[in-house]
Design an enzyme around this catalytic site. Structure first.
Site, PDB file in Angstrom:
ATOM      1  N   THR A  21     -17.841  17.680 -21.896  1.00  0.00           N
ATOM      2  CA  THR A  21     -18.973  17.672 -20.968  1.00  0.00           C
ATOM      3  C   THR A  21     -19.991  16.624 -21.427  1.00  0.00           C
ATOM      4  O   THR A  21     -19.641  15.726 -22.194  1.00  0.00           O
ATOM      5  CB  THR A  21     -19.583  19.090 -20.839  1.00  0.00           C
ATOM      6  OG1 THR A  21     -20.526  19.105 -19.766  1.00  0.00           O
ATOM      7  CG2 THR A  21     -20.282  19.537 -22.119  1.00  0.00           C
ATOM      8  N   ASN A  22     -21.220  16.690 -20.946  1.00  0.00           N
ATOM      9  CA  ASN A  22     -22.258  15.732 -21.349  1.00  0.00           C
ATOM     10  C   ASN A  22     -23.600  16.464 -21.440  1.00  0.00           C
ATOM     11  O   ASN A  22     -23.668  17.669 -21.226  1.00  0.00           O
ATOM     12  CB  ASN A  22     -22.305  14.557 -20.354  1.00  0.00           C
ATOM     13  CG  ASN A  22     -22.515  15.045 -18.939  1.00  0.00           C
ATOM     14  OD1 ASN A  22     -23.559  15.588 -18.613  1.00  0.00           O
ATOM     15  ND2 ASN A  22     -21.505  14.876 -18.099  1.00  0.00           N
ATOM     16  N   HIS A  23     -24.648  15.719 -21.745  1.00  0.00           N
ATOM     17  CA  HIS A  23     -25.948  16.343 -22.035  1.00  0.00           C
ATOM     18  C   HIS A  23     -26.774  16.701 -20.800  1.00  0.00           C
ATOM     19  O   HIS A  23     -27.930  17.100 -20.931  1.00  0.00           O
ATOM     20  CB  HIS A  23     -26.774  15.426 -22.933  1.00  0.00           C
ATOM     21  CG  HIS A  23     -26.276  15.367 -24.344  1.00  0.00           C
ATOM     22  ND1 HIS A  23     -26.253  16.475 -25.162  1.00  0.00           N
ATOM     23  CD2 HIS A  23     -25.768  14.352 -25.074  1.00  0.00           C
ATOM     24  CE1 HIS A  23     -25.763  16.142 -26.340  1.00  0.00           C
ATOM     25  NE2 HIS A  23     -25.451  14.855 -26.311  1.00  0.00           N
ATOM     26  N   SER A  24     -26.246  16.524 -19.593  1.00  0.00           N
ATOM     27  CA  SER A  24     -27.041  16.829 -18.401  1.00  0.00           C
ATOM     28  C   SER A  24     -27.421  18.309 -18.354  1.00  0.00           C
ATOM     29  O   SER A  24     -26.587  19.188 -18.574  1.00  0.00           O
ATOM     30  CB  SER A  24     -26.237  16.473 -17.143  1.00  0.00           C
ATOM     31  OG  SER A  24     -26.912  16.944 -15.996  1.00  0.00           O
ATOM     32  N   ALA A  89     -24.215  14.467 -13.355  1.00  0.00           N
ATOM     33  CA  ALA A  89     -23.542  13.652 -14.383  1.00  0.00           C
ATOM     34  C   ALA A  89     -22.081  14.086 -14.392  1.00  0.00           C
ATOM     35  O   ALA A  89     -21.670  14.954 -15.167  1.00  0.00           O
ATOM     36  CB  ALA A  89     -24.202  13.881 -15.730  1.00  0.00           C
TER      37      ALA A  89
END
Ligand code: C5P
Length: 211
Positions: A21-24, A89
């Site tokens: 995943t990502n930091h969104s 994101a």
């Protein structure tokens, strides 16, 4: 106006335990949804997994987990939207193979093969009909303007809101952001820095006013 907004990250599973995943956090997208509702628009929000409470007064909330689910939900809702804002994101890559049993650790490193996900913005840009408005976001660490303008053209956006990530007070997780809006006609509006909620109000006003 019928407004469609996506927000938050996606999760791409490796096995039943792990995912990419990502930091969104979804803060900017949820702020846009709240601002659009307050401005009297009919809002559909397609959200990845976030820890936020959805704004009151949404027409519809669609919760998704993966980039593929996000793509499906957006393609279904897009034809009815007057204004679509792509603030999610979305993962650009997902694991090529999903293991239905938990992968066991071994000595030494491991290789994880990834494949591209669909670029939802690119797809919607191609499906866009006259009269439909499309706005995207660009989170960049370097060459913000150059990258933003390239995406604006490639994805057939009417506007792109560019923000720096990796500096304090802007980008992922922060309550504040630093935003410049580039329009397809070549103009630029510098919104400067502010609370994501305040920037969202101004962005909705800009987008809803049309080209
Ligand atoms: O190319 P990049 O991912 O930086 O472009 C950002 C814009 O494209 C954002 O508006 C984002 O929501 C959208 N996007 C998308 N589908 C992807 C990747 C990004 O819609 N797979």
């Amino acid at each position: 106006m019928k407004v469609l907004i996506n927000a938050g990250p996606t999760r791409e599973s490796i096995d039943p335990v792990r995912f990419i995943t990502n930091h969104s956090t979804g803060k900017m997208g949820y702020a846009l949804a709240a601002a659009a509702v307050s401005a009297g628009h009919e809002v559909t929000l397609v959200s990845g997994p976030v820890a936020l409470t959805p704004p009151a007064g949404l027409k519809k909330l669609i919760r998704i987990v993966t980039a593929a689910e996000m793509a499906e939900a957006m393609k279904q809702a897009f034809p009815a939207a007057d204004l679509t804002i792509l603030c999610a994101a979305v993962a650009d890559y997902r694991p090529k193979f999903y293991s239905s049993s938990k992968l066991k650790k071994q000595d030494g490193g491991m290789m994880l093969e990834l494949e591209r996900t669909e670029d939802i913005a690119l797809t919607l840009g191609q499906l866009k009909k006259p009269g439909q408005l499309l706005a995207g976001f660009a989170a960049e660490t370097d060459d913000v303007e150059q990258n933003a303008r390239k995406k604006l053209t490639e994805k057939k956006f009417d506007w792109i809101a560019a923000n720096r990530v990796g500096i304090p007070g802007s980008g992922f997780g922060s309550d504040t952001n630093i935003v410049k809006v580039y329009a397809a006609d070549g103009s630029m509006i510098d919104l400067g820095s502010g609370l994501k909620t305040e920037l969202a109000d101004r962005l909705i006003r800009i987008f809803a006013a049309g080209k």
